[in-house]
Design a protein around this motif. Structure first.
Motif, short mmCIF file in Angstrom:
data_model
loop_
_atom_site.label_atom_id
_atom_site.label_comp_id
_atom_site.label_asym_id
_atom_site.label_seq_id
_atom_site.Cartn_x
_atom_site.Cartn_y
_atom_site.Cartn_z
N MET A 1 0.85 -0.86 0.02
CA MET A 1 -0.18 0.17 -0.06
C MET A 1 0.41 0.97 -0.10
O MET A 1 1.68 1.40 0.59
N THR A 2 0.59 2.17 -0.78
CA THR A 2 0.79 3.59 -0.46
C THR A 2 0.17 4.63 -0.79
O THR A 2 -0.73 4.28 -0.12
N SER A 4 -0.17 7.24 -1.34
CA SER A 4 -2.01 6.82 -2.83
C SER A 4 -3.12 6.54 -3.08
O SER A 4 -4.06 6.55 -3.03
N GLU A 5 -2.96 5.70 -1.92
CA GLU A 5 -4.46 4.30 -2.10
C GLU A 5 -4.68 4.85 -0.64
O GLU A 5 -5.39 3.96 -0.44
N ILE A 6 -4.52 5.08 0.59
CA ILE A 6 -4.81 5.28 1.77
C ILE A 6 -6.41 5.50 1.91
O ILE A 6 -6.46 5.20 2.37
N GLU A 7 -6.51 7.19 1.01
CA GLU A 7 -7.85 7.24 0.88
C GLU A 7 -9.22 5.98 0.85
O GLU A 7 -9.98 6.12 1.58
N LYS A 8 -8.34 5.58 -0.21
CA LYS A 8 -9.80 4.12 -1.16
C LYS A 8 -10.00 2.98 0.50
O LYS A 8 -10.80 2.74 1.13
N SER A 82 4.47 -1.98 7.46
CA SER A 82 4.43 -2.23 6.33
C SER A 82 3.08 -0.82 6.73
O SER A 82 2.61 -0.50 7.75
N LEU A 83 2.65 -0.20 5.87
CA LEU A 83 1.99 0.80 5.92
C LEU A 83 0.84 0.83 6.52
O LEU A 83 0.01 1.26 6.83
#
Length: 107
Positions: A1-2, A4-8, A82-83
């Motif tokens: 996960m990056t 930029s993918e957190i919001e979803k 890991s994020l």
């Protein structure tokens, strides 16, 4: 996960942007709120590690809760490789409305 993918990911968890959390992609930090007030943050610690931390630990806040009278310390509670694991730990803390009692590092 990056970042930029957190919001979803957080939206799928039922959280609302700018109410339950805010994301600063440019500095790679997510701030979590409870009842409109800052609770904790998840941010990039090193290139491959992400930390859960609390800004202004022990700070004095004005009666109207709009400004800091004294600045507090930065307490780092956990570091993950890991994020997603760091986010999940922060969400667990948010649900329980409780951070760990001891910090790994204090600035």
């Amino acid at each position: 996960m990056t970042f930029s993918e957190i919001e979803k990911y957080l939206l799928r968890k039922g959280l609302k942007n700018q109410i339950d959390y805010s994301i600063a992609v440019n500095i790679e930090v997510v701030e979590f709120n409870i009842n409109g007030y800052y609770f904790c943050s998840v941010g990039k610690y090193t290139d491959n590690y992400f930390g859960l931390f609390e800004q202004h630990h022990g700070a004095q806040i004005s009666e109207d809760r709009k400004e800091y009278i004294t600045d507090g310390e930065l307490w780092q509670y956990k570091v993950y490789g890991s994020l997603k694991r760091a986010l999940n730990f922060a969400l667990k803390c948010k649900v329980n409305n409780k951070l760990p009692n001891k910090a790994l590092r204090i600035w």
